[in-house]
Motif scaffolding. Structure first.
Motif, PDB file in Angstrom:
ATOM      1  N   GLN A  70       0.833  -1.200   0.000  1.00  0.00           N
ATOM      2  CA  GLN A  70       0.000   0.000   0.000  1.00  0.00           C
ATOM      3  C   GLN A  70       0.868   1.250   0.000  1.00  0.00           C
ATOM      4  OE1 GLN A  70      -3.574  -0.376  -0.034  1.00  0.00           O
ATOM      5  NE2 GLN A  70      -2.820  -2.459  -0.437  1.00  0.00           N
ATOM      6  N   CYS A  71       0.496   2.223  -0.819  1.00  0.00           N
ATOM      7  CA  CYS A  71       1.187   3.511  -0.872  1.00  0.00           C
ATOM      8  C   CYS A  71       0.131   4.612  -0.763  1.00  0.00           C
ATOM      9  CB  CYS A  71       1.950   3.684  -2.185  1.00  0.00           C
ATOM     10  SG  CYS A  71       3.083   2.342  -2.594  1.00  0.00           S
ATOM     11  N   PHE A  72       0.449   5.674  -0.062  1.00  0.00           N
ATOM     12  CA  PHE A  72      -0.479   6.799  -0.025  1.00  0.00           C
ATOM     13  C   PHE A  72       0.293   8.101   0.152  1.00  0.00           C
ATOM     14  CE2 PHE A  72      -0.139   5.432   4.395  1.00  0.00           C
ATOM     15  CZ  PHE A  72      -0.070   6.619   5.119  1.00  0.00           C
ATOM     16  N   GLN A  73      -0.414   9.196  -0.114  1.00  0.00           N
ATOM     17  CA  GLN A  73       0.182  10.524  -0.073  1.00  0.00           C
ATOM     18  C   GLN A  73      -0.100  11.161   1.286  1.00  0.00           C
ATOM     19  OE1 GLN A  73       1.753  10.677  -3.044  1.00  0.00           O
ATOM     20  NE2 GLN A  73       0.581   8.805  -3.491  1.00  0.00           N
ATOM     21  N   PHE A  74       0.776  12.057   1.667  1.00  0.00           N
ATOM     22  CA  PHE A  74       0.625  12.727   2.961  1.00  0.00           C
ATOM     23  C   PHE A  74       1.245  14.113   2.857  1.00  0.00           C
ATOM     24  CE2 PHE A  74       1.591  13.416   7.535  1.00  0.00           C
ATOM     25  CZ  PHE A  74       0.332  13.151   8.051  1.00  0.00           C
ATOM     26  N   GLY A  75       0.735  15.049   3.645  1.00  0.00           N
ATOM     27  CA  GLY A  75       1.272  16.404   3.615  1.00  0.00           C
ATOM     28  C   GLY A  75       0.740  17.236   4.749  1.00  0.00           C
ATOM     29  N   PRO A  76       1.209  18.472   4.852  1.00  0.00           N
ATOM     30  CA  PRO A  76       0.793  19.323   5.983  1.00  0.00           C
ATOM     31  C   PRO A  76      -0.674  19.733   5.939  1.00  0.00           C
ATOM     32  CG  PRO A  76       2.176  20.547   4.440  1.00  0.00           C
ATOM     33  CD  PRO A  76       2.219  19.123   4.012  1.00  0.00           C
ATOM     34  N   ARG A  77      -1.326  19.608   4.785  1.00  0.00           N
ATOM     35  CA  ARG A  77      -2.757  19.905   4.740  1.00  0.00           C
ATOM     36  C   ARG A  77      -3.588  18.781   5.364  1.00  0.00           C
ATOM     37  NH1 ARG A  77      -0.988  22.033  -0.150  1.00  0.00           N
ATOM     38  NH2 ARG A  77      -1.512  24.242  -0.472  1.00  0.00           N
ATOM     39  N   ASP A  78      -2.993  17.613   5.490  1.00  0.00           N
ATOM     40  CA  ASP A  78      -3.721  16.444   5.985  1.00  0.00           C
ATOM     41  C   ASP A  78      -3.795  16.445   7.509  1.00  0.00           C
ATOM     42  OD1 ASP A  78      -3.837  15.695   3.358  1.00  0.00           O
ATOM     43  OD2 ASP A  78      -2.159  14.289   3.489  1.00  0.00           O
ATOM     44  N   SER A  79      -4.680  15.604   8.020  1.00  0.00           N
ATOM     45  CA  SER A  79      -4.736  15.366   9.464  1.00  0.00           C
ATOM     46  C   SER A  79      -3.397  14.813   9.934  1.00  0.00           C
ATOM     47  CB  SER A  79      -5.858  14.367   9.767  1.00  0.00           C
ATOM     48  OG  SER A  79      -5.763  13.901  11.084  1.00  0.00           O
ATOM     49  N   GLN A  80      -2.848  15.355  11.004  1.00  0.00           N
ATOM     50  CA  GLN A  80      -1.501  15.010  11.468  1.00  0.00           C
ATOM     51  C   GLN A  80      -1.487  14.014  12.624  1.00  0.00           C
ATOM     52  OE1 GLN A  80       1.469  16.403   9.933  1.00  0.00           O
ATOM     53  NE2 GLN A  80      -0.185  16.754   8.453  1.00  0.00           N
ATOM     54  N   TYR A  81      -2.607  13.340  12.869  1.00  0.00           N
ATOM     55  CA  TYR A  81      -2.695  12.436  14.017  1.00  0.00           C
ATOM     56  C   TYR A  81      -1.650  11.322  13.971  1.00  0.00           C
ATOM     57  CZ  TYR A  81      -7.215  14.553  15.170  1.00  0.00           C
ATOM     58  OH  TYR A  81      -8.209  15.425  15.512  1.00  0.00           O
ATOM     59  N   ILE A  82      -1.274  10.890  12.771  1.00  0.00           N
ATOM     60  CA  ILE A  82      -0.379   9.729  12.660  1.00  0.00           C
ATOM     61  C   ILE A  82       1.078  10.129  12.485  1.00  0.00           C
ATOM     62  CG2 ILE A  82      -2.208   8.282  11.694  1.00  0.00           C
ATOM     63  CD1 ILE A  82      -0.739   8.660   8.949  1.00  0.00           C
ATOM     64  N   SER A  83       1.403  11.398  12.620  1.00  0.00           N
ATOM     65  CA  SER A  83       2.756  11.870  12.327  1.00  0.00           C
ATOM     66  C   SER A  83       3.810  11.100  13.115  1.00  0.00           C
ATOM     67  CB  SER A  83       2.857  13.369  12.618  1.00  0.00           C
ATOM     68  OG  SER A  83       4.144  13.856  12.314  1.00  0.00           O
ATOM     69  N   TRP A  84       3.644  11.015  14.427  1.00  0.00           N
ATOM     70  CA  TRP A  84       4.616  10.299  15.253  1.00  0.00           C
ATOM     71  C   TRP A  84       4.486   8.788  15.100  1.00  0.00           C
ATOM     72  CZ3 TRP A  84       8.874  11.606  17.853  1.00  0.00           C
ATOM     73  CH2 TRP A  84       9.116  12.969  18.094  1.00  0.00           C
ATOM     74  N   ASP A  85       3.280   8.308  14.876  1.00  0.00           N
ATOM     75  CA  ASP A  85       3.073   6.865  14.743  1.00  0.00           C
ATOM     76  C   ASP A  85       3.833   6.297  13.554  1.00  0.00           C
ATOM     77  OD1 ASP A  85       1.347   6.566  16.968  1.00  0.00           O
ATOM     78  OD2 ASP A  85      -0.308   7.380  15.796  1.00  0.00           O
ATOM     79  N   VAL A  86       3.726   6.949  12.400  1.00  0.00           N
ATOM     80  CA  VAL A  86       4.425   6.423  11.214  1.00  0.00           C
ATOM     81  C   VAL A  86       5.930   6.603  11.351  1.00  0.00           C
ATOM     82  CG1 VAL A  86       2.419   6.740   9.725  1.00  0.00           C
ATOM     83  CG2 VAL A  86       4.104   8.590   9.931  1.00  0.00           C
ATOM     84  N   ALA A  87       6.357   7.655  12.043  1.00  0.00           N
ATOM     85  CA  ALA A  87       7.792   7.863  12.234  1.00  0.00           C
ATOM     86  C   ALA A  87       8.395   6.720  13.054  1.00  0.00           C
ATOM     87  CB  ALA A  87       8.048   9.202  12.921  1.00  0.00           C
TER      88      ALA A  87
END
Length: 565
Positions: A410-427
């Motif tokens: 699975q691939c998906f796009q992400f950016g600062p306009r998106d909801s940032q709830y998963i920022s630390w989780d994916v890191a």
């Protein structure tokens, strides 16, 4: 010579009666202790049911509570009655009402007859015991325990802390070294009688009555004073989980129990009819002839504990959720996140799908809703694009997506306009593969027809959000595989960066890229950034863009990129 069975019973008396008859039919005298908490009427009915068996006797009853002295007192009373009533008994085997013989009793008698001076009891010093659960190993012998661990847990813990604080300690009686081990033993008549008739027994009993869980240390310690040949193992198969609770054996454990080659197993589920039928009523089904070896199934139990505590990667179970420390990873397999690519390339998603054969989504955390591949309202596992449902538990939205589509990248796009709830989780997720073109969020602003004051305000907000996200990606806690380019760095050599991305995803064709996605026209982008600076905003995440023209772009007609071999 015979083997005497001391049985401690407190519930499921119908099954205990069945096992007692099995022992007695094989020629083993049985002394039964019934917990004093069992009502008099139930006890009398149980005793009357066994009244026709001459070699079955009942000892004085004690109130037995977990971790308290009553279990030891019950074992003492029953053992004394056994030694007094049956002179021919050479070994005494301690069992419970939930124990079941796995092999013909005659084999146990023969096995012990060949070892007339051997005591079978797990007995190890506290320094050598790795299985204690609850944090009390040496302290169980040196502290006071007037409160019950189960029913008075708060008082128990506070009193232990108080004794630690003021360094209160009990003296261990001279001449003994505390040992620990399984409660279920088989001792010779000589050793057991020596323990029960010891002139110092009153002193030992007084000390151990205040020890925590004395049934795991009383006989285990005193046997070292009198045992001529102590074999530190139990003939009873008894397994415990990571919380110190005994494993219960059910009907589907039949083959597992057979593989253990043990004489007795504990703890059998009272409704395991197949087990009782096989081992008690079917001589052909009982095991024969092998040396007891419970270690043969230890690996299976260890695997079961691991599965229970950690589960499977990316699968959260009701029993351990929402404790994140009891989870074996956020996601079940590798996935990829691309940040800034759809802003910089016009047809990035279809190009990536063709190049990698992966499932390529849009911005799954977009403020308008999840952009699934094909832009449907739902996706695998009935996942909804609804913003409310997604953001209610954003990290589980990602977990479910990867679990529901396991076997497909699975691939998906992400950016600062998106909801940032998963920022630390994916890191922190080792399964994540994150590629970032920092500052590319400015391209849609550059192409927009908004008032410049509004553009400046939005640019400042987006840059702050991406800076926080990049901080998470660069933190020492990050476990994902991360690549970060500034926008200026990326467009200097886009083919090299794209080739690295394709190689990472294991593209179906091993050849070099001959086609790249179409990059947006960046003519005037440098001046746009300068205008932001002139308005007091410092756009630093894009890198160093010259003002006169777009970097690495000809002023004339753009040509299709190609590779020179």
């Amino acid at each position: 010579m015979s083997v005497g069975i001391v049985m401690l019973v407190h519930n499921d008396l119908h099954r205990a009666e069945q096992v007692i008859r099995h022992w007695n039919d094989a020629g083993c005298p049985v002394v039964v202790h019934v917990d004093k908490k069992v009502s008099r009427a139930v006890f009398d009915k149980f005793r009357n049911a066994l009244a026709n068996l001459e070699d079955v006797k009942f000892s004085r009853r004690h109130k037995c509570e977990w971790g308290a002295w009553g279990i030891v007192a019950a074992s003492q009373s029953a053992s004394e009655l056994m030694l007094k009533s049956f002179d021919e008994v050479s070994h005494v085997y301690l069992a419970s009402g939930s124990c079941m013989p796995l092999r013909p009793v005659k084999e146990l008698i023969k096995y012990l007859a060949a070892r007339p001076r051997t005591d079978f009891i797990e007995s190890a010093t506290t320094a050598d015991v790795p299985w204690t659960v609850g944090g009390l190993d040496e302290e169980r012998f040196t502290l006071y325990f007037p409160f019950k661990w189960r029913s008075q847990r708060r008082l128990f813990d506070r009193f232990v802390s108080l004794q630690r604080r003021f360094k209160i300690k009990r003296n261990i009686p001279a001449g003994i070294v505390p040992h620990m081990g399984s409660q279920w033993w088989c001792l010779t008549r000589q050793t057991l009688s020596a323990i029960l008739q010891d002139p110092d027994r009153e002193r030992y009993d007084r000390y151990f009555s205040k020890v925590w869980i004395p049934d795991e240390s009383y006989f285990q310690t005193l046997v070292r004073l009198y045992g001529q040949n102590v074999e530190s193992r139990s003939l009873t198969l008894s397994k415990f989980d990571f919380q110190g609770k005994p494993h219960i054996f059910y009907d589907d454990h039949l083959q597992l129990l057979r593989r253990s080659d043990c004489f007795v197993a504990r703890k059998i589920w009272p409704d395991a009819d197949r087990l009782y039928q096989t081992f008690l009523n079917d001589p052909a089904g009982a095991m024969k002839g092998a040396e007891p070896n419970p270690s043969k199934i230890d690996r299976i139990f260890a695997k079961a504990v691991e599965r229970r505590t950690l589960g499977r990667k990316g699968l959260f179970m009701q029993g351990r959720f929402p404790d994140e420390y009891w989870a074996n990873g956020l996601t079940s397999s590798q996935y990829s996140i691309f940040e800034g690519f759809t802003e910089l390339f016009e047809d990035f998603e279809p190009w990536l799908a063709r190049a990698t054969n992966a499932r390529v989504h849009g911005h799954l955390y977009a403020p308008e809703g999840a952009e699934f591949d094909g832009r449907g309202d739902t996706y695998a596992g009935a996942m909804s694009k609804s913003v409310q449902m997604r953001d209610y538990n954003a990290r589980m939205f990602l977990t479910n997506l990867i679990w529901n589509t396991r076997g497909e990248r699975q691939c998906f796009q992400f950016g600062p306009r998106d909801s940032q709830y998963i920022s630390w989780d994916v890191a922190k997720d080792p399964n994540a593969r994150i590629s970032v073109i920092s500052g590319a969020w400015a391209v849609p602003l550059f192409q927009s027809n908004k008032n410049f004051a509004d553009i400046r305000a939005e640019a400042a907000e987006l840059q702050k959000i991406e800076a926080d996200h990049l901080y998470a990606l660069r933190s020492p806690y990050a476990k994902a595989r991360i690549r970060i380019w500034t926008m200026a760095e990326f467009i200097e050599a886009p083919m090299e960066a794209l080739q690295g991305i394709i190689d990472e995803h294991g593209a179906s064709s091993p050849s070099k890229l001959t086609e790249a996605p179409k990059m947006v026209d960046l003519t005037g982008f440098g001046q746009f950034l300068q205008n932001l600076k002139n308005q007091g905003m410092h756009p630093y995440l894009m890198g160093d863009f010259p003002v006169d023209r777009a970097p690495n772009q000809d002023r004339g007609k753009r040509r299709k990129p190609y590779l020179v071999k």
